[in-house]
Design an enzyme around this catalytic site. Structure first.
Site, short mmCIF file in Angstrom:
data_model
loop_
_atom_site.label_atom_id
_atom_site.label_comp_id
_atom_site.label_asym_id
_atom_site.label_seq_id
_atom_site.Cartn_x
_atom_site.Cartn_y
_atom_site.Cartn_z
N GLN B 129 0.38 -1.37 0.08
CA GLN B 129 0.23 0.12 0.07
C GLN B 129 0.70 1.38 0.20
O GLN B 129 1.36 1.55 0.76
CB GLN B 129 -0.55 0.09 1.18
CG GLN B 129 -2.07 1.54 1.02
CD GLN B 129 -2.75 1.43 3.06
OE1 GLN B 129 -2.36 -0.15 3.40
NE2 GLN B 129 -2.83 1.86 2.47
N SER B 132 0.73 6.41 2.81
CA SER B 132 1.93 7.37 3.36
C SER B 132 2.74 7.78 2.81
O SER B 132 3.17 7.44 1.34
CB SER B 132 2.19 6.93 4.74
OG SER B 132 1.35 6.32 4.87
N SER B 164 4.16 -1.32 4.04
CA SER B 164 4.22 -2.72 4.51
C SER B 164 5.01 -3.66 3.42
O SER B 164 3.79 -3.93 2.73
CB SER B 164 3.66 -3.21 4.99
OG SER B 164 2.99 -2.25 6.50
N GLU B 247 -9.58 -2.15 6.26
CA GLU B 247 -8.80 -3.21 7.20
C GLU B 247 -9.82 -3.36 8.35
O GLU B 247 -9.09 -3.82 9.82
CB GLU B 247 -7.39 -1.76 8.05
CG GLU B 247 -7.09 -1.31 6.33
CD GLU B 247 -6.53 -0.76 7.25
OE1 GLU B 247 -4.92 -0.46 6.09
OE2 GLU B 247 -6.32 0.05 7.53
N ASN B 376 -4.08 6.80 17.06
CA ASN B 376 -5.19 6.11 17.74
C ASN B 376 -5.46 8.23 18.56
O ASN B 376 -6.84 7.29 18.56
CB ASN B 376 -4.22 5.84 18.88
CG ASN B 376 -4.29 4.33 19.44
OD1 ASN B 376 -4.95 3.56 17.80
ND2 ASN B 376 -4.45 3.28 20.13
N GLU B 377 -4.47 8.47 17.91
CA GLU B 377 -4.83 10.22 18.45
C GLU B 377 -5.83 10.82 17.29
O GLU B 377 -7.21 10.97 17.58
CB GLU B 377 -3.99 11.11 18.06
CG GLU B 377 -3.17 10.84 19.31
CD GLU B 377 -2.11 10.04 19.67
OE1 GLU B 377 -1.99 8.77 18.29
OE2 GLU B 377 -1.61 9.31 20.66
C1 LIG Z 1 3.99 -0.37 11.66
C2 LIG Z 1 3.49 0.44 10.29
C3 LIG Z 1 3.01 0.21 9.10
C4 LIG Z 1 2.22 0.72 9.05
N1 LIG Z 1 2.27 0.10 6.98
C5 LIG Z 1 1.94 1.30 6.32
C6 LIG Z 1 1.51 0.94 4.68
O1 LIG Z 1 1.70 -0.23 4.59
N2 LIG Z 1 1.41 1.76 3.81
C7 LIG Z 1 0.98 2.98 4.35
O2 LIG Z 1 0.93 4.06 3.44
N3 LIG Z 1 1.54 3.76 5.56
C8 LIG Z 1 1.24 2.55 6.36
N4 LIG Z 1 2.16 2.91 7.46
C9 LIG Z 1 1.88 4.70 8.16
C10 LIG Z 1 0.52 4.52 8.69
O3 LIG Z 1 -0.14 5.62 8.35
C11 LIG Z 1 1.21 6.03 9.67
O4 LIG Z 1 2.00 6.36 10.36
C12 LIG Z 1 0.30 7.21 10.25
O5 LIG Z 1 -0.79 7.57 9.12
C13 LIG Z 1 1.52 8.88 10.55
O6 LIG Z 1 1.76 9.34 10.51
P1 LIG Z 1 2.83 10.06 10.69
O7 LIG Z 1 3.48 8.55 10.73
O8 LIG Z 1 3.12 10.53 9.46
O9 LIG Z 1 2.77 10.05 11.78
P2 LIG Z 1 2.12 12.03 12.24
O10 LIG Z 1 1.03 12.38 10.99
O11 LIG Z 1 3.32 12.83 11.79
O12 LIG Z 1 1.75 11.86 13.41
C14 LIG Z 1 2.10 12.14 14.87
C15 LIG Z 1 1.99 12.49 15.81
O13 LIG Z 1 0.79 13.67 15.79
C16 LIG Z 1 -0.37 12.87 16.15
N5 LIG Z 1 -0.93 13.79 14.99
C17 LIG Z 1 -1.54 14.18 13.51
N6 LIG Z 1 -2.91 14.75 13.21
C18 LIG Z 1 -3.64 14.73 15.02
C19 LIG Z 1 -4.37 15.38 14.93
N7 LIG Z 1 -5.10 16.06 14.22
N8 LIG Z 1 -4.87 15.54 16.58
C20 LIG Z 1 -3.74 14.92 17.29
N9 LIG Z 1 -3.02 14.25 17.25
C21 LIG Z 1 -2.25 14.57 15.51
C22 LIG Z 1 -0.97 11.73 15.89
O14 LIG Z 1 -1.57 11.16 16.07
C23 LIG Z 1 1.46 10.80 16.49
O15 LIG Z 1 1.37 11.10 17.78
C24 LIG Z 1 2.32 2.18 8.56
C25 LIG Z 1 2.80 2.16 9.76
C26 LIG Z 1 3.71 1.56 11.06
C27 LIG Z 1 4.13 2.30 12.28
#
Ligand SMILES: Cc1cc2nc3c(=O)[nH]c(=O)nc-3n(C[C@H](O)[C@H](O)[C@H](O)COP(=O)(O)OP(=O)(O)OC[C@H]3O[C@@H](n4cnc5c(N)ncnc54)[C@H](O)[C@@H]3O)c2cc1C
Lengths: 370, 393
Positions: B129, B132, B164, B247, B376-377
């Site tokens: 996928q 991100s 992933s 999902e 979770n946020e």
């Molecule tokens: C093990 C794993 C597998 C994954 N697999 C895939 C995959 O196969 N394909 C894919 O496309 N993506 C994948 N992801 C990506 C995943 O979807 C993102 O990591 C996730 O959506 C968070 O985005 P970010 O990492 O940019 O964090 P950020 O968006 O930068 O968030 C940082 C922090 O800010 C908080 N935050 C952000 N916005 C808000 C808000 N509005 N209010 C309150 N808190 C907020 C978040 O909760 C977090 O604590 C994977 C991630 C992990 C950890």
């Protein structure tokens, strides 16, 4: 069992302590920054050895050792500052084991032991090891010899081991002993397994109960200070990240939900720091409740630190789950700290017993002494 | 033999799965995988997919015209439950292939796309996928990876992250920006990208738990035929909702059931060996509280499955509530295991040989539940705003 802490040296003034903190912090922020630390974790430098050599030269390893044995005589307050700063940078090296063993020898060792080991420990020429957990001992004593296997906190090349063997506390010279370094999740700490076969201890501490109490207390203060320092540092790093990381067109630090989380972490940190300070102060003035507060500082602060470092991973989002960012290093160190000495449930049981004994004797354990 | 022959009688169906699992699952697979290299693990995953395929259990939940067996939700629950009970391997390598890809193509794909791609999964095709990006995580709709039309192709330039199993993937579910001037949700287009196209570079990223299961995608002038577009140009955001909604189903259900068997085996073993933690009343109390929460979580997961077959399921925030409760519970249970394992639990070990055999590995891995698939946020925002009608500010 209640033993009172006896400090053998006079207490340093605040200005001296502040200067100490600043100089330790300066060295560590420069030499043990995130880049160097990650390189160490990946086995690409010998940061632990470099820092250790420097710590010896700068007198850090003799902070708690009386001047007549080559130390600076700054007692627990100095030690806690050092451990706090080491925790802030997640600095690698056998500091907790070595400095706690040395402090215990200062307090409950005999003259010969002090004269033999303290100057060498203060200079960094040798390091020391202690049992990773004090409530299970794998060593037994028959006649003069000590045998058995044990997991130790300390570098695999430590020169001496301070450990219980049946009901005696002994110092064993590890030269030639069978040791094997253990690989831990926390790569900033040294742990090894030792097997002894009829080893002759180079010393037997005169008072087992006092030795156990002194080592427990010294380790507890060290581990609590390390945890508090680590938790504060990773919280600061996380908040700095949140101020620069943008989502939805603004820094994520601007989201109220995350501001409240950060504020809660700051609150926990303030509480944790005072717990450490309280335990240190009771120790420095030799109060009967010193052991009680040290045990509680370790159990409360290490658990707060696990909570805080866990939250810092989460607050980073995806990068928090990677090997290349800082949070996991602090989280793994926090989890190791949590189980050192003994389970926090057991430490709290000890604290409860101490509280009962002090209260039953008609005294109060709740003086702040401020 | 096909297990599907027994599908008309649910208990016979279960029995057939049980018999097959007893025969086919190598008893030592966990111990072997604990020491396996990445290549061995991937080969093992492919082998397991092939075995499932042989008895008709590779894609049993898909419509018959696309090679599936059109099994009902109840049958799927039975499959997941038996797999969990037998402690059979999970098909982790195929999560996107089995869940997200059909969840997207069935409602939005062209007939040609469905015929071409759906049946490929039973033959071992791996999907990843590509949603991100480094600067677009929680705010997925801000994604910037560019797609520009060039005759009957689109030319892609940009970067994806956290994808992933992308290192092993044949195809990618890719979200791109086609109209940079439109409002952010309106300029997104969804593609199927062949991972072997020139210009696709994948770099694995190492995780806190020591493994490297996800990767970064660098896309430079990658050409995708226009026929690989899913849905209409600039309508990708709507299509992506189907991917994200998919999902919510059976994967988390199976996870919950596996946890039940893990925790039961752990407890049985603790009793057998007279584990020290059992003598600590406080720990014992904590443990039984987890069980109450776990049973509630398993029931909630069943509700999500039931609900997913009803009208209006897409408006429900129950999946978010379930994700919040079950991922945090998982994290707390793993944390408990770390605590009661003392120093032994701190020794480095990459994969569990026994259930909860490497509590630190499990504890660290549990963050994938609280961060991936919408943190979770973000789930809390969904519950509060969409579910409880609280205003967005
Ligand atoms: C093990 C794993 C597998 C994954 N697999 C895939 C995959 O196969 N394909 C894919 O496309 N993506 C994948 N992801 C990506 C995943 O979807 C993102 O990591 C996730 O959506 C968070 O985005 P970010 O990492 O940019 O964090 P950020 O968006 O930068 O968030 C940082 C922090 O800010 C908080 N935050 C952000 N916005 C808000 C808000 N509005 N209010 C309150 N808190 C907020 C978040 O909760 C977090 O604590 C994977 C991630 C992990 C950890």
């Amino acid at each position: 069992m209640v033993t009172s802490a006896i400090e053998t040296t006079s207490t340093p003034d605040q200005a001296t302590l502040d200067a100490l903190r600043e100089s330790v912090a300066n060295v560590l922020t420069e030499q043990c920054d995130s880049t160097e630390l990650h390189a160490f974790v990946d086995g690409k430098n010998a940061l632990d050895k470099i820092l250790w050599a420097q710590a010896g030269q700068l007198g850090w390893l003799g902070l708690g050792i009386p001047e007549q044995f080559g130390g600076l005589g700054m007692c627990s307050q100095g030690l806690v500052i050092l451990h706090g700063e080491l925790g802030r940078q997640s600095a690698p090296g056998p500091y907790i084991a070595t400095l706690s063993a040395a402090q215990t020898i200062v307090e409950t060792g005999d003259e010969a032991m002090r004269a033999t080991w303290l100057p060498r420990l203060a200079s960094g020429e040798v390091s020391a090891a202690v049992p990773a957990t004090l409530d299970v001992s794998g060593l037994t004593r028959s006649g003069a010899g000590v045998s058995g296997a044990m997991r130790c906190l300390g570098a695999a090349d430590a020169a001496l081991l301070l450990a219980p063997a049946d009901d005696a506390w002994v110092v064993v010279d590890l030269d030639g002993a069978e040791v094997a370094a253990a690989s831990m999740w926390d790569r900033t700490r040294d742990v090894f397994d030792v097997r002894l076969e009829d080893a002759t201890p180079v010393g037997v501490l005169p008072d087992s109960a006092a030795t156990r109490a002194a080592l427990t207390r010294t380790l507890a203060l060290a581990v609590a200070a390390d945890s508090a320092g680590g938790a504060r540092s990773i919280t600061e790093r996380t908040i700095a990240y949140m101020k620069t990381r943008e989502q939805f067109g603004r820094p994520i630090a601007g989201f109220q939900a995350l501001k409240h989380r950060a504020a809660d972490l700051a609150t926990k940190l303030a509480v944790a720091d005072e717990m450490v300070r309280h335990a240190v102060q009771r120790t420095v003035t030799g109060e009967p409740d010193a052991d009680l507060w040290a045990s509680l500082a370790k159990s409360e602060v290490t658990e707060a630190c696990v909570f805080i470092t866990t939250d810092c991973v989460q607050l980073h989002g995806g990068v928090g789950f990677t090997w290349d960012f800082d949070p996991h290093i602090f989280l793994k160190r926090a989890r190791l700290n949590e189980v050192l000495i003994m389970a926090n449930t057991a430490l709290r049981d000890q604290a409860a017993a101490a509280l009962a004994a002090i209260t039953a004797s008609g005294r109060s354990a709740l003086e702040l002494g401020l | 033999m096909s297990i599907l022959d027994a599908q008309h009688d649910l208990s016979a169906f279960r029995q057939a799965i049980r018999d097959w699992l007893a025969e086919v699952v190598p008893p030592d697979w966990k111990a072997r995988m604990a020491r396996a290299s990445n290549e061995e693990y991937i080969a093992f995953q492919r082998w397991w997919m092939a075995e499932r395929s042989k008895v008709g259990l590779a894609i049993p939940h898909w419509p018959k015209e696309y090679g599936g067996a059109g099994l009902s939700q109840r049958h799927l629950i039975a499959v997941a439950d038996e797999m969990a009970r037998a402690d059979a391997p999970q098909n982790r390598l195929f999560t996107i292939s089995l869940i997200h890809m059909p969840g997207t193509l069935l409602p939005h794909g062209t007939e040609a796309q469905k015929r071409r791609y759906l049946s490929g999964v039973a033959n071992g095709e791996v999907w990843c996928q590509g949603f991100s990006e480094p600067n677009s995580g929680s705010d997925l709709a801000s994604l910037r990876c560019r797609a520009v039309r060039d005759g009957d192709h689109y030319v892609i330039n940009g970067q994806k992250i956290w994808s992933s199993n992308s290192m092993y993937a044949d195809h990618c579910l890719l979200l791109t920006r086609t109209d940079p001037n439109a409002q952010k949700h309106r300029g997104i287009t969804y593609f199927i990208m062949d991972m072997r196209s020139p210009g696709v570079e994948v770099r694995p990223i190492r995780q806190a738990n020591g493994r490297a299961e996800f990767g970064e995608l660098f896309l430079t002038d990658v050409r995708i035929p226009a026929e690989n577009m899913i849905g209409a140009e600039n309508d990708g955001w709507r299509v992506a909702q189907a991917t994200l909604a998919s999902e919510r189903g059976v994967i988390s259900f199976e996870g919950g059931e596996r946890q039940r068997y893990e925790i039961e085996a752990f407890y049985r073993n603790s009793l057998k060996v007279g584990a020290a933690w059992l003598k600590d009343a406080q720990l014992h109390r904590e443990f039984v509280s987890f069980l109450a929460e776990m049973q509630a979580a398993r029931r909630l997961l069943r509700r999500v499955l039931e609900e997913s077959e009803t009208q209006g399921a897409s408006a429900s925030v129950l999946p978010s509530i379930v994700k919040l409760s079950s991922t945090v519970l998982r994290q707390r249970i793993c944390s408990f295991m770390v605590r009661i394992s003392g120093m032994d639990g701190q020794a480095f070990a990459l994969l569990a040989e026994e259930p909860f055999g490497s509590p630190m590995f499990d504890f660290l891995s549990a963050f994938s539940g609280t961060i991936a698939g919408g943190t979770n946020e973000i789930q809390r925002n969904i519950v509060a705003e969409r579910g409880l009608g609280m205003p967005r500010v």
